[in-house]
Design an enzyme around this catalytic site. Structure first.
Site, PDB file in Angstrom:
ATOM      1  N   ALA A  67       0.840  -1.193   0.000  1.00  0.00           N
ATOM      2  CA  ALA A  67       0.000   0.000   0.000  1.00  0.00           C
ATOM      3  C   ALA A  67       0.877   1.246   0.000  1.00  0.00           C
ATOM      4  O   ALA A  67       2.061   1.204   0.331  1.00  0.00           O
ATOM      5  CB  ALA A  67      -0.917  -0.011   1.220  1.00  0.00           C
ATOM      6  N   GLY A 110      -0.757  -4.906   0.495  1.00  0.00           N
ATOM      7  CA  GLY A 110      -1.971  -4.763  -0.303  1.00  0.00           C
ATOM      8  C   GLY A 110      -1.857  -5.432  -1.658  1.00  0.00           C
ATOM      9  O   GLY A 110      -2.860  -5.903  -2.211  1.00  0.00           O
ATOM     10  N   GLU A 113      -2.724  -8.962  -1.018  1.00  0.00           N
ATOM     11  CA  GLU A 113      -4.168  -9.092  -0.817  1.00  0.00           C
ATOM     12  C   GLU A 113      -4.902  -9.055  -2.154  1.00  0.00           C
ATOM     13  O   GLU A 113      -5.862  -9.807  -2.368  1.00  0.00           O
ATOM     14  CB  GLU A 113      -4.661  -7.987   0.120  1.00  0.00           C
ATOM     15  N   GLU A 133       3.180  -5.864   7.102  1.00  0.00           N
ATOM     16  CA  GLU A 133       2.486  -4.850   7.898  1.00  0.00           C
ATOM     17  C   GLU A 133       2.911  -4.834   9.360  1.00  0.00           C
ATOM     18  O   GLU A 133       2.974  -3.771   9.992  1.00  0.00           O
ATOM     19  CB  GLU A 133       0.968  -5.072   7.804  1.00  0.00           C
TER      20      GLU A 133
END
Length: 259
Positions: A67, A110, A113, A133
């Protein structure tokens, strides 16, 4: 015909709807606008009868290295709650057509994901996967803990999530996280070849097979079998079922129309 948006490129060719992440200078770091563009493109392809399968990939050295931290570093809990940014990710998971992923380089945070939302995943050799993360004092929030656990089981998922370590493509295929490993030079070619194979199949059957398999993840066996059975019956109302069985008897190639 190709279309250049702010953070992605889209194109339709040979029944395939292409979505290409296009922030190569920042390793395709995923920001909120990019997610919005990805989801809008996927939903548009899902409604377009010309598109039979969706193929998502990334330009440059990485599929997506995570991200965009700059975008969220000063957010508060209340801001995130009001923003409800993961609602977009939920919409992506509701796309009914098969989604094929072609990933290389870094598939982190991300980006991982997003890859886990794909139905079939091709990876180049030396691709690295992970959820870093925890090293930032947070955790995955767009389904990472849930999807990885359903694929790997509790013990293995926690092993990676708690450390933030990266797994290799070889490890990822061993744990059932990806489908195939190919040379980087032919990654997109192999993913396109597979996508074309799916594009030749009856679209409604593809849609209901995907729907049934996704239910199998969450439903007890008996309930899942009842769901599967209803979809099986439903396909006998399609023109494609009549054409497929007629072509089989006549020993010819079927002409599926998605009806």
């Amino acid at each position: 015909m190709s279309n250049q948006l702010q953070f992605i490129q889209t194109q339709i060719e040979d029944g395939i709807g292409f979505i290409t992440l296009n922030r190569p200078k920042v390793l395709n770091a995923i920001n909120r606008q990019m997610v919005s563009e990805i989801v809008a493109a996927a939903e548009s392809f899902d409604q377009n009868p010309e598109v039979k399968v969706i193929l998502i990939s990334g330009n440059g050295r990485a599929f997506a290295a995570g991200a965009d931290i700059d975008e969220m570093k000063d957010d508060s809990s209340i801001e995130l709650e009001l923003l409800n940014q993961f609602a977009c990710w939920d919409r992506f998971a509701l796309v009914k057509k098969p989604i094929i992923g072609a990933v290389q380089g870094f598939v982190l945070g991300g980006g991982f994901e997003l890859a886990l939302c794909c139905d079939v995943l091709f990876a180049a050799k030396r691709t690295e996967f992970g959820f870093p993360e925890v090293n930032l004092g947070v955790m995955p929030g767009a389904g990472g803990t849930q999807r990885l656990t359903k694929l790997m089981g509790k013990m293995k998922a926690l092993e990676w999530l708690l450390t933030g370590d990266r797994m290799s493509a070889d490890e990822a295929i061993q744990y059932g996280v990806i489908n195939r490993i190919v040379e980087k030079e032919v990654l997109l070619e192999e993913a396109v070849k597979y996508s074309k194979k799916l594009a030749s199949r009856p679209p409604i059957a593809l849609r209901l097979i995907k729907e049934s398999v996704l239910k199998a993840i969450d439903y007890p066996l008996y309930e899942g079998m009842q769901f599967e059975r209803k979809n099986f019956y439903l396909l006998f109302s399609s023109e494609d079922q009549k054409e497929g069985m007629k072509a089989f008897i006549e020993k010819r190639k079927p002409n599926f129309k998605g009806k």
